[in-house]
Design a protein around this motif. Structure first.
Motif, short mmCIF file in Angstrom:
data_model
loop_
_atom_site.label_atom_id
_atom_site.label_comp_id
_atom_site.label_asym_id
_atom_site.label_seq_id
_atom_site.Cartn_x
_atom_site.Cartn_y
_atom_site.Cartn_z
N GLY A 1 -10.58 -1.03 4.86
CA GLY A 1 -9.89 -1.73 3.78
C GLY A 1 -9.23 -0.74 2.84
N GLY A 2 -8.45 -1.26 1.89
CA GLY A 2 -7.72 -0.42 0.97
C GLY A 2 -8.62 0.21 -0.08
N PHE A 3 -8.00 1.04 -0.92
CA PHE A 3 -8.72 1.70 -2.00
C PHE A 3 -9.32 0.65 -2.94
CE2 PHE A 3 -5.55 4.85 -0.74
CZ PHE A 3 -6.30 6.00 -0.67
N GLY A 4 -10.56 0.89 -3.35
CA GLY A 4 -11.18 0.05 -4.37
C GLY A 4 -11.56 -1.35 -3.94
N CYS A 5 -11.59 -1.63 -2.63
CA CYS A 5 -11.87 -3.00 -2.18
C CYS A 5 -13.37 -3.28 -2.08
CB CYS A 5 -11.19 -3.28 -0.85
SG CYS A 5 -11.90 -2.39 0.56
N GLY A 6 -14.21 -2.24 -2.17
CA GLY A 6 -15.65 -2.47 -2.11
C GLY A 6 -16.35 -1.79 -0.95
N LYS A 7 -15.63 -1.00 -0.15
CA LYS A 7 -16.24 -0.36 1.02
C LYS A 7 -17.39 0.58 0.63
CE LYS A 7 -12.59 1.82 2.37
NZ LYS A 7 -11.77 1.57 1.16
N THR A 8 -17.11 1.45 -0.34
CA THR A 8 -18.12 2.43 -0.73
C THR A 8 -19.34 1.75 -1.35
OG1 THR A 8 -16.50 4.20 -1.04
CG2 THR A 8 -18.58 4.41 -2.23
N HIS A 9 -19.10 0.70 -2.14
CA HIS A 9 -20.22 -0.02 -2.75
C HIS A 9 -21.13 -0.58 -1.66
CE1 HIS A 9 -21.62 -2.70 -6.28
NE2 HIS A 9 -22.53 -2.75 -5.32
N TRP B 1 -17.72 -12.09 3.68
CA TRP B 1 -18.02 -11.77 5.08
C TRP B 1 -18.51 -10.33 5.19
CZ3 TRP B 1 -19.54 -12.57 9.71
CH2 TRP B 1 -19.22 -11.71 10.74
N ALA B 2 -17.84 -9.40 4.51
CA ALA B 2 -18.25 -8.00 4.56
C ALA B 2 -19.63 -7.82 3.93
CB ALA B 2 -17.22 -7.14 3.81
N PHE B 3 -19.90 -8.54 2.84
CA PHE B 3 -21.20 -8.48 2.17
C PHE B 3 -22.31 -8.96 3.10
CE2 PHE B 3 -24.42 -10.80 -0.31
CZ PHE B 3 -24.90 -9.78 -1.13
#
Length: 390
Positions: free
Chosen positions: A60-68, A40-42
């Protein structure tokens, strides 16, 4: 302008973070619930990159893909010829501070460059030093872009309630902002071979399933005690089939609360959705351990990992140390999951209900979000036993 913003953004270091390289399934063998969140985020991020309409808030939490995803939006926009500025919030503030002594540009020029960028991406919002000056500069940038409806992407691991009030009101405007919450765990910290989160102790309860739960009919229990067990089993199986809201299992020590909580967890793990199952005293110990210089994980990372877990099962609430620190951490955890309406299961001994911090108790007893099951059966001792002479 395009080249200058690109150099300020260091996007050349993030050129590999694109939509094509994003893994919507998360970890191999990850849960469907986590994959749905990522997909959904993608999809929402791709839609935003194509239009740059309004603002996009990725939580979202650390490392979940937000920055990517934020970098993928920036790289896509740059490829379309849109001048883009991608900055972590601490770097943005440092850039402004350094401009006071810079010979290349003035503070006013740098500040105007940031707030007027055709596309601004603010990564790691909330990690900055919360000085009065920093808060004021951030508000001025966000308010300027809010008034002028300039495209903005923000990533944060904070709940909006933890943001400065003026900024929070703008980030929460549904007419301008599309908020997307990612519930996947840290991609850089994989689960164990069985798919259990790192902190979970569910492997210790592998035999506690619905099939192995004893209805205790051969113990000669009173009718109301048997009925309370039946209701608890029904509530637990219903929750396992469709985790929604909070389920609170209460009763005497040893009555079967932990077995039912573990049965829920094992049922979901079998379906590929392993929850975080942890005793409350152990949870607090994990948080305290992050203060050690030898810890490989920060306190903020660990706490966020727990509070944003897609499904959290807390066993033995009330058995923890009642220190002010412990009370405050549990309040923050409960408050976050309560406001976000994240599925949660709690077991608590009946005799501990009244001693629990009132801020926690009012949430536990809120029947709008909580299903409360009280087991009145006494402690289980393995069925009827024969008396023997000593």
């Amino acid at each position: 302008m395009r080249e200058r913003l690109f150099s300020l953004s260091h996007l050349d270091e993030l050129r590999g973070l694109t939509f094509e390289s994003f893994k919507t399934q998360g970890h191999k063998g990850g849960s469907p619930m986590q994959a749905d969140s990522l997909e959904w985020a993608f999809n929402r991020s791709k839609q935003y990159a194509a239009t740059l309409n309004g603002w996009l808030l990725l939580q979202g939490g650390f490392g979940c893909g937000k920055t990517h995803l934020a970098a993928a939006i920036a790289n896509f926009a740059v490829g379309m010829g849109v001048p883009t500025l991608f900055l972590t919030v601490p770097d943005l503030l440092d850039s402004l501070r350094f401009s006071y002594d810079s010979e290349d540009t003035t503070f006013e020029e740098r500040f105007d460059e940031i707030r007027n960028a055709p596309l601004l991406v603010l990564d790691d919002f909330g990690t900055q030093n919360a000085t009065g000056w920093a808060q004021e500069k951030l508000f001025q940038i966000i308010n300027y872009r809010y008034i002028n409806k300039l495209p903005l992407v923000v990533t944060t691991n904070l709940d909006l309630d933890d943001s400065e009030a003026r900024i929070r009101s703008r980030l929460a405007d549904p007419e301008l902002v599309s908020a997307v919450r990612i519930t996947a765990p840290d991609y850089r910290r994989p689960t164990d071979d069985k798919g259990h989160p790192e902190l979970s102790s569910l492997d210790l309860h592998a035999r506690r399933t619905f099939a192995s739960f004893d209805d205790r009919r051969d113990e000669g229990l009173a009718q109301d005690e048997v009925r309370s067990l039946e209701k608890a089993v029904k509530a637990a199986t219903t929750f396992a089939a469709r985790p929604r809201g909070w389920l609170v299992l209460t009763g005497p020590y040893g009555c079967g609360k932990t077995h039912l909580a573990a049965a829920i967890a094992n049922s979901l793990a079998d379906k590929g959705n392993p929850p975080l199952f942890i005793m409350v005293p152990d949870l607090l110990d994990h948080l305290r351990a992050t203060f050690s210089p030898a810890s490989s994980v920060s306190y903020d990372h660990r706490f966020d990992e727990i509070r944003t877990a897609p499904l959290l099962i807390l066993d033995d609430l009330g058995a923890q140390s009642a220190s002010p620190w412990a009370k405050e951490k549990l309040h923050q955890l409960f408050n976050y999951r309560y406001n976000a309406e994240l599925p949660t299961v709690l077991t608590v001994a009946a005799e501990m209900i009244e001693s629990i911090d009132e801020r926690l108790r009012v949430r536990l007893l809120d029947e709008r979000i909580c299903t409360i099951c009280t087991i009145t059966a006494p402690a289980y001792h393995g069925g009827r036993t024969k008396k023997t002479k000593r």
